[in-house]
Scaffold this motif. Structure first.
Motif, PDB file in Angstrom:
ATOM      1  N   THR A 441      31.691  33.928  39.868  1.00  0.00           N
ATOM      2  CA  THR A 441      32.063  34.714  38.683  1.00  0.00           C
ATOM      3  C   THR A 441      33.471  35.259  38.810  1.00  0.00           C
ATOM      4  O   THR A 441      34.254  35.228  37.851  1.00  0.00           O
ATOM      5  N   MET A 442      33.830  35.768  39.976  1.00  0.00           N
ATOM      6  CA  MET A 442      35.178  36.309  40.151  1.00  0.00           C
ATOM      7  C   MET A 442      36.245  35.227  40.079  1.00  0.00           C
ATOM      8  O   MET A 442      37.337  35.446  39.548  1.00  0.00           O
ATOM      9  N   PHE A 443      35.957  34.029  40.584  1.00  0.00           N
ATOM     10  CA  PHE A 443      36.946  32.962  40.588  1.00  0.00           C
ATOM     11  C   PHE A 443      37.114  32.314  39.213  1.00  0.00           C
ATOM     12  O   PHE A 443      38.233  31.980  38.818  1.00  0.00           O
ATOM     13  N   LEU A 444      36.023  32.096  38.494  1.00  0.00           N
ATOM     14  CA  LEU A 444      36.040  31.233  37.319  1.00  0.00           C
ATOM     15  C   LEU A 444      35.949  31.966  35.994  1.00  0.00           C
ATOM     16  O   LEU A 444      36.228  31.370  34.953  1.00  0.00           O
ATOM     17  N   SER A 445      35.556  33.230  35.994  1.00  0.00           N
ATOM     18  CA  SER A 445      35.404  33.950  34.727  1.00  0.00           C
ATOM     19  C   SER A 445      36.727  34.557  34.278  1.00  0.00           C
ATOM     20  O   SER A 445      37.763  34.433  34.939  1.00  0.00           O
ATOM     21  N   SER A 446      36.662  35.242  33.170  1.00  0.00           N
ATOM     22  CA  SER A 446      37.850  35.897  32.619  1.00  0.00           C
ATOM     23  C   SER A 446      38.337  36.998  33.556  1.00  0.00           C
ATOM     24  O   SER A 446      37.561  37.846  34.004  1.00  0.00           O
ATOM     25  N   GLN A 447      39.643  36.980  33.864  1.00  0.00           N
ATOM     26  CA  GLN A 447      40.204  37.989  34.747  1.00  0.00           C
ATOM     27  C   GLN A 447      40.091  39.386  34.136  1.00  0.00           C
ATOM     28  O   GLN A 447      39.839  40.364  34.839  1.00  0.00           O
ATOM     29  N   HIS A 448      40.276  39.474  32.848  1.00  0.00           N
ATOM     30  CA  HIS A 448      40.234  40.765  32.171  1.00  0.00           C
ATOM     31  C   HIS A 448      38.881  41.434  32.337  1.00  0.00           C
ATOM     32  O   HIS A 448      38.777  42.624  32.686  1.00  0.00           O
ATOM     33  N   HIS A 449      37.817  40.679  32.111  1.00  0.00           N
ATOM     34  CA  HIS A 449      36.469  41.249  32.242  1.00  0.00           C
ATOM     35  C   HIS A 449      36.125  41.549  33.697  1.00  0.00           C
ATOM     36  O   HIS A 449      35.427  42.528  33.994  1.00  0.00           O
ATOM     37  N   THR A 450      36.610  40.711  34.620  1.00  0.00           N
ATOM     38  CA  THR A 450      36.354  40.964  36.034  1.00  0.00           C
ATOM     39  C   THR A 450      37.010  42.267  36.479  1.00  0.00           C
ATOM     40  O   THR A 450      36.414  43.058  37.240  1.00  0.00           O
ATOM     41  N   ILE A 451      38.215  42.533  36.007  1.00  0.00           N
ATOM     42  CA  ILE A 451      38.904  43.771  36.365  1.00  0.00           C
ATOM     43  C   ILE A 451      38.130  44.985  35.850  1.00  0.00           C
ATOM     44  O   ILE A 451      37.950  45.987  36.565  1.00  0.00           O
ATOM     45  N   ILE A 452      37.654  44.920  34.630  1.00  0.00           N
ATOM     46  CA  ILE A 452      36.889  46.037  34.068  1.00  0.00           C
ATOM     47  C   ILE A 452      35.622  46.286  34.882  1.00  0.00           C
ATOM     48  O   ILE A 452      35.252  47.443  35.153  1.00  0.00           O
ATOM     49  N   LYS A 453      34.935  45.219  35.294  1.00  0.00           N
ATOM     50  CA  LYS A 453      33.714  45.390  36.085  1.00  0.00           C
ATOM     51  C   LYS A 453      34.019  45.981  37.458  1.00  0.00           C
ATOM     52  O   LYS A 453      33.258  46.808  37.976  1.00  0.00           O
ATOM     53  N   LEU A 454      35.136  45.565  38.057  1.00  0.00           N
ATOM     54  CA  LEU A 454      35.498  46.129  39.360  1.00  0.00           C
ATOM     55  C   LEU A 454      35.865  47.606  39.232  1.00  0.00           C
ATOM     56  O   LEU A 454      35.537  48.416  40.108  1.00  0.00           O
ATOM     57  N   PHE A 455      36.541  47.967  38.156  1.00  0.00           N
ATOM     58  CA  PHE A 455      36.895  49.371  37.946  1.00  0.00           C
ATOM     59  C   PHE A 455      35.659  50.240  37.698  1.00  0.00           C
ATOM     60  O   PHE A 455      35.694  51.452  37.949  1.00  0.00           O
ATOM     61  N   SER A 456      34.583  49.630  37.225  1.00  0.00           N
ATOM     62  CA  SER A 456      33.378  50.395  36.892  1.00  0.00           C
ATOM     63  C   SER A 456      32.360  50.447  38.014  1.00  0.00           C
ATOM     64  O   SER A 456      31.274  51.011  37.841  1.00  0.00           O
ATOM     65  N   VAL A 457      32.677  49.846  39.163  1.00  0.00           N
ATOM     66  CA  VAL A 457      31.729  49.840  40.286  1.00  0.00           C
ATOM     67  C   VAL A 457      31.577  51.257  40.829  1.00  0.00           C
ATOM     68  O   VAL A 457      32.548  51.933  41.121  1.00  0.00           O
ATOM     69  N   GLY A 458      30.322  51.707  40.962  1.00  0.00           N
ATOM     70  CA  GLY A 458      30.056  52.996  41.557  1.00  0.00           C
ATOM     71  C   GLY A 458      29.378  53.988  40.647  1.00  0.00           C
ATOM     72  O   GLY A 458      29.129  55.120  41.057  1.00  0.00           O
ATOM     73  N   HIS A 459      29.056  53.619  39.419  1.00  0.00           N
ATOM     74  CA  HIS A 459      28.377  54.587  38.558  1.00  0.00           C
ATOM     75  C   HIS A 459      26.893  54.676  38.928  1.00  0.00           C
ATOM     76  O   HIS A 459      26.331  53.811  39.603  1.00  0.00           O
ATOM     77  N   ASP A 460      26.241  55.710  38.457  1.00  0.00           N
ATOM     78  CA  ASP A 460      24.891  56.053  38.925  1.00  0.00           C
ATOM     79  C   ASP A 460      23.839  55.019  38.552  1.00  0.00           C
ATOM     80  O   ASP A 460      22.800  54.917  39.209  1.00  0.00           O
ATOM     81  N   ASP A 461      24.092  54.230  37.533  1.00  0.00           N
ATOM     82  CA  ASP A 461      23.066  53.286  37.087  1.00  0.00           C
ATOM     83  C   ASP A 461      22.821  52.171  38.088  1.00  0.00           C
ATOM     84  O   ASP A 461      21.839  51.455  37.972  1.00  0.00           O
ATOM     85  N   MET A 504      48.396  40.983  35.532  1.00  0.00           N
ATOM     86  CA  MET A 504      46.948  40.820  35.631  1.00  0.00           C
ATOM     87  C   MET A 504      46.509  40.314  37.007  1.00  0.00           C
ATOM     88  O   MET A 504      45.565  40.869  37.587  1.00  0.00           O
ATOM     89  N   PRO A 505      47.139  39.283  37.583  1.00  0.00           N
ATOM     90  CA  PRO A 505      46.741  38.883  38.942  1.00  0.00           C
ATOM     91  C   PRO A 505      46.932  39.980  39.976  1.00  0.00           C
ATOM     92  O   PRO A 505      46.115  40.129  40.883  1.00  0.00           O
ATOM     93  N   SER A 506      48.011  40.762  39.850  1.00  0.00           N
ATOM     94  CA  SER A 506      48.223  41.861  40.803  1.00  0.00           C
ATOM     95  C   SER A 506      47.129  42.904  40.687  1.00  0.00           C
ATOM     96  O   SER A 506      46.645  43.438  41.695  1.00  0.00           O
ATOM     97  N   ILE A 507      46.728  43.219  39.462  1.00  0.00           N
ATOM     98  CA  ILE A 507      45.641  44.186  39.267  1.00  0.00           C
ATOM     99  C   ILE A 507      44.342  43.652  39.834  1.00  0.00           C
ATOM    100  O   ILE A 507      43.573  44.384  40.489  1.00  0.00           O
ATOM    101  N   LEU A 508      44.064  42.372  39.614  1.00  0.00           N
ATOM    102  CA  LEU A 508      42.826  41.787  40.115  1.00  0.00           C
ATOM    103  C   LEU A 508      42.815  41.759  41.642  1.00  0.00           C
ATOM    104  O   LEU A 508      41.781  42.050  42.274  1.00  0.00           O
ATOM    105  N   LEU A 509      43.941  41.418  42.249  1.00  0.00           N
ATOM    106  CA  LEU A 509      44.022  41.410  43.710  1.00  0.00           C
ATOM    107  C   LEU A 509      43.812  42.814  44.269  1.00  0.00           C
ATOM    108  O   LEU A 509      43.033  43.017  45.212  1.00  0.00           O
ATOM    109  N   GLY A 510      44.492  43.795  43.705  1.00  0.00           N
ATOM    110  CA  GLY A 510      44.342  45.155  44.203  1.00  0.00           C
ATOM    111  C   GLY A 510      42.957  45.725  43.976  1.00  0.00           C
ATOM    112  O   GLY A 510      42.402  46.413  44.847  1.00  0.00           O
ATOM    113  N   SER A 511      42.373  45.443  42.821  1.00  0.00           N
ATOM    114  CA  SER A 511      41.039  45.982  42.545  1.00  0.00           C
ATOM    115  C   SER A 511      39.991  45.373  43.464  1.00  0.00           C
ATOM    116  O   SER A 511      39.029  46.052  43.865  1.00  0.00           O
ATOM    117  N   SER A 512      40.134  44.095  43.828  1.00  0.00           N
ATOM    118  CA  SER A 512      39.175  43.492  44.759  1.00  0.00           C
ATOM    119  C   SER A 512      39.287  44.129  46.149  1.00  0.00           C
ATOM    120  O   SER A 512      38.273  44.410  46.795  1.00  0.00           O
TER     121      SER A 512
END
Length: 908
Positions: A441-461, A504-512
């Motif tokens: 999913t991280m390699f082949l999906s949309s970078q934009h959506h992957t970044i949003i999911k990485l930024f949202s990791v850690g919520h109580d749900d 976008m690639p820099s954000i994705l690299l840093g967020s990972s």
């Protein structure tokens, strides 16, 4: 091949368009053998119609109207156009250009997002539920088809659209003319190429290209030409308005559209391009304030309150257009959800971990810049079109292969979190129903959506309350592997012949990386308030700082783009730490290293380097300045224009010429002989024995090559006393002549000014018999009076002025050339962009490749004197190597006046 560049300066208001061919019906025929009918030397190149499309790079350094009578007539003519309470409506027209730029840039961002999302969704639907080998082939073939179209457009149609384009836009706004940078073809190629690159899942993003797209939109609007108004069905529409005209005047819509010719000077065009930059970056991030700050901090070299307002209006309207056209869009383009606020004690307790997180992010940014520069050595040359296309196809192959292989070998199947299936995010690659493969999913999906999911990791749900264990959507091993591999893919992708940015690639690299570090800390310290998503945000900011070396604008872009105002302290900390770490590992950011690779674009810093404070203008100027008398023979003008590529020539007062002189003169440094004699005593040979010095007269003004071309094309000749030959005085013709001079580069060679310095325009004139089929003219009695058209008040400095002061004057006023005079106002040299760049020397402060040394006879002789070798090294900046370089570039160094600056053109 390097092309002449042009710097900027404020110019008077542009006049209306006129054709290049002058009518002679009202003028008496000239005597036989002395005059030929005017022929437009551009009619064969650009057609018989005046071309007003495209853009002019930077404004011209002259004020052609200095004659009082002519100025008064021009002023009265312009005042006669004031219609409403003394105003012409020019301010309103400029406001409309700014508003239109913001709206159209926002529309481009909307269409870019929709097309990219639709193609990505279709591609992922095609490879779904296929075996890993079939999925790999389909992913590669679809991506190869997309990038082949994009790369072919770049290589064969619009080479200036390659890459992100931010660096070249910065160079353009700094005063370098970049051929074909802002053409309509470049705009279309940029948009299509970005859609293809992002849809093919390459490690590239749309943010950088949106900056270039915004600049192109502003330029195209500024220099629009309505060809549809020339006739056809459009004439029926315009004729319908004739019945409403008052007092018998016809309604000429095309004439009304020429208002941009009158109001848009080249300095205004520069401001509109700056507004387009702000609109583009704000549309990409959904951050209008950040877009303005980015334009001010990174892109623009000339800033004013008026520029700030235009940037703010354009940025706000572009963001508003996105919200209006796409109601589902968020106010922040990479906004996240679910993270809790951090208390002060949490910030203090986690401060060491945050510093490590930001430092590692800066290290990743510096590593990317180093790898990218190392890979330049193995890149295919830009003229090998097929190899350049194969390079991009090879990158698609790597992305597809690595994504499928690591997804199959190391990917972890995880159950879909709440909402992921409804959003269509997550690839069920070799996983059972209801689960997804995190690594695929991280390699082949949309970078934009992957970044949003990485930024949202850690919520109580995502916490299993019963087992009191944390279930992350991405495993720690997958994040570590993805960050390592993606750094290599980013390095390979940077510099390819395809539009694409690095934000976008820099954000994705840093967020990972940040998410990986946050998950480890959460496992070690389960009782602490540690949110991996927050670490991902701060690490993404740190990588951006390490790659681009931005500061204030980056903080605001991240805060606005993520809507994370609660984490402002952490963002600022990440920027500071990452910048510090990256600077100590690798001095150059991505912009500086790109300019270094280009090699013929010279960026001048806002502040003069310290070395210039130890030098004078005489030490850095170029000598051998070619000029004219106020009334110069046509033959001499043609000779000088053919043998030089200068764009500016000083005009000297009429004095008794020495024997053998006609009209062109080469100025010499008056103090050269004295200084050399003082340093080397009487044993030094007199330099006048080896090279005849021609003394110039008192400086009267400056005339530009474009003005001379217009005068030659219109056959604006006179006799030796300045009396017109073959023409009568006409105020209208003089006004049209002045207008044509001021709008020369708007009409002709708009996107390739360097052509005006070649022999092509002179060949089309057919005056001197050099070109085949030329008209034979007796040029011996033909002269041109330069007094009505030259700039009578050019900016000059004294030769003993500080070089740092010369740098400040040159940059703050946006000059193209700066004349150096002595106490008697005699020209002793000239300073151009290349001279200032070379005088700055080497060091970490450099933003571009070092220019070749100027042709300075004082430095040439000092380098040959052993007793003052230390002075030679101080002033020349290189000892023997500098002397050798000066000798090797002696023939080219004459280009150091007028157009000495070389614009970008190596891959055009």
């Amino acid at each position: 091949m390097a092309h002449p560049a042009h710097e900027s300066d404020e110019t008077p208001m542009l006049g209306r368009s006129v054709t290049f061919t002058r009518s002679h019906a009202a003028n008496p025929r000239p005597p036989a053998g002395t005059y030929a009918p005017a022929t437009s030397f551009l009619s064969k190149v650009l057609g018989t119609k005046v071309a007003a499309t495209g853009r002019v790079s930077e404004s011209l350094d002259y004020e052609p109207i200095q004659n009082k009578l002519f100025y008064d007539r021009m002023k009265s003519r312009k005042e006669g156009k004031k219609k409403l309470y003394g105003y012409t409506g020019h301010t309103l027209a400029k406001m409309l250009v700014t508003v239109t730029t913001g709206i159209i840039t926002g529309l481009f961002a909307v269409f870019l997002s929709k097309f990219t999302g639709a193609i990505t969704e279709w591609k992922l639907g095609v490879i779904e539920d296929k075996s890993w080998f079939v999925s790999f082939l389909l992913f590669w073939l679809i991506g190869s088809a997309l990038v082949s179209v994009a790369t072919a457009l770049v290589q064969y149609w619009a080479p200036a659209s390659a890459g992100a384009g931010v660096t070249l836009v910065m160079a353009y706004l700094n005063g370098n003319h970049v051929p074909n940078l802002l053409r309509f073809e470049t705009l279309i190629s940029k948009f299509v190429g970005t859609v293809c690159a992002v849809s093919a899942a390459l490690p590239m993003g749309p943010e950088g290209p949106m900056v270039h797209i915004g600049a192109c939109v502003a330029s195209c609007i500024t220099y629009i030409e309505c060809k549809c108004m020339d006739g056809g069905i459009f004439s029926i529409f315009t004729n319908c308005f004739s019945c409403f005209s008052r007092r018998g005047h016809d309604f000429n819509l095309k004439e009304k559209m020429k208002i941009l010719d009158e109001i848009v000077s080249d300095s205004d065009h520069r401001e509109f391009v700056s507004a387009g930059v702000s609109a583009g970056i704000s549309a990409a991030f959904g951050a209008p304030v950040g877009g303005v700050l980015f334009s001010m901090e990174e892109a623009c070299s000339f800033w004013s309150r008026k520029t700030a307002w235009r940037c703010f209006i354009a940025a706000t309207l572009s963001t508003f257009t996105i919200q209006l056209m796409n109601r589902s869009a968020q106010h922040g383009m990479i906004a996240f959800t679910g993270l809790r606020a951090m208390e002060n004690k949490d910030w203090l307790m986690q401060l060491p971990f945050l510093i490590v997180n930001s430092g590692m992010a800066g290290l990743l940014g510096a590593a990317f810049n180093s790898f990218r520069m190392w890979l330049w050595k193995v890149r295919a040359v830009k003229t090998r079109h097929v190899l350049r296309i194969l390079e991009v196809i090879g990158l698609v192959f790597l992305v597809s292969l690595l994504g499928h292989f690591f997804g199959w070998a190391a990917g972890v199947c995880k159950p879909f979190p709440e909402g992921w299936e409804e959003e269509g995010y997550g690839l069920r690659f070799n996983c059972e129903e209801g689960k997804y493969n995190d690594l695929a999913t991280m390699f082949l999906s949309s970078q934009h959506h992957t970044i949003i999911k990485l930024f949202s990791v850690g919520h109580d749900d995502t916490v299993d309350v019963e087992e009191e264990t944390y279930i992350p959507p991405f495993s720690i091993g997958s994040l570590a592997l993805f960050a390592t591999v993606y750094l290599g893919l980013m390095s390979v992708g940077a510099g390819l012949a395809i539009p694409g940015g690095l934000f976008m690639p820099s954000i994705l690299l840093g967020s990972s990386w940040g998410c990986f570090w946050g998950l480890i800390l959460r496992l070690w310290l389960p009782k602490w308030n540690i949110m991996p998503g927050l670490y991902a945000i701060l690490a993404a900011t740190g990588v951006l700082a390490g790659v681009f070396r931005s500061a204030i604008s980056l903080v605001v872009l991240v805060v606005e783009g993520t809507r994370g105002i609660d984490y402002l302290i952490g963002v600022i900390l990440a920027v500071i730490v990452a910048n510090w770490v990256a600077h100590h590992i690798h001095h150059d950011g991505v912009y500086e290293s790109e300019l270094e690779r280009i090699g013929n674009v010279y960026m001048l810093r806002d502040e003069p380097p310290h070395r210039l404070f130890t030098l004078t203008a005489e030490a850095i100027m170029a000598t051998g300045v070619v000029g004219f008398r106020v009334i110069t023979p046509v033959s001499r003008i043609l000779e000088v224009m053919r043998t030089t590529t200068h764009n500016g020539f000083p005009v000297f007062a009429d004095e008794e010429p020495e024997e053998g002189e006609e009209g062109g003169h080469v100025s010499e440094v008056p103090s050269t002989k004295a200084l050399v004699g003082l340093a080397h005593s009487s044993s030094t040979p007199d330099i006048n024995n080896t090279e005849k010095a021609l003394t110039s007269g008192r400086l009267e003004g400056v005339i530009l090559r474009s003005q001379l071309l217009v005068l030659l094309q219109r056959r604006h000749f006179c006799d030796a006393d300045g009396r017109p030959i073959g023409r009568d005085y006409s105020e209208q013709q003089e006004l049209d002549l002045e207008t044509e001079m001021r709008t020369f580069f708007r009409r002709y060679f708009t996107h390739a000014r360097y052509i005006s310095a070649t022999a092509q325009p002179l060949d089309e004139l057919k005056l001197d018999g050099v070109h085949a089929g030329s008209t034979t003219l007796d040029l011996s009695n033909l002269y041109i009076d330069l007094r009505p058209y030259m700039n009578r008040s050019p900016l000059t400095i004294r030769k003993d002025c500080s070089a740092a002061r010369a740098h400040q004057v040159f940059l703050n006023l946006g000059l193209r050339h700066l004349l150096v005079v002595d106490a008697h106002n005699h020209v002793v040299g000239i300073i151009t962009r290349k001279d200032l760049d070379h005088a700055a020397g080497h060091g970490w402060w450099r933003m571009s490749h070092m220019a070749e040394p100027p042709q300075n006879k004082l430095m040439k002789h000092l380098r040959g004197i052993g007793s003052v070798g230390f002075l030679s090294r101080l002033l020349g900046g290189g000892g023997a190597s500098s002397s050798a370089a000066a000798g090797a570039n002696g023939a080219h160094a004459e280009n150091g006046h007028g157009d000495a600056e070389q614009g970008h053109g190596g891959h055009h």
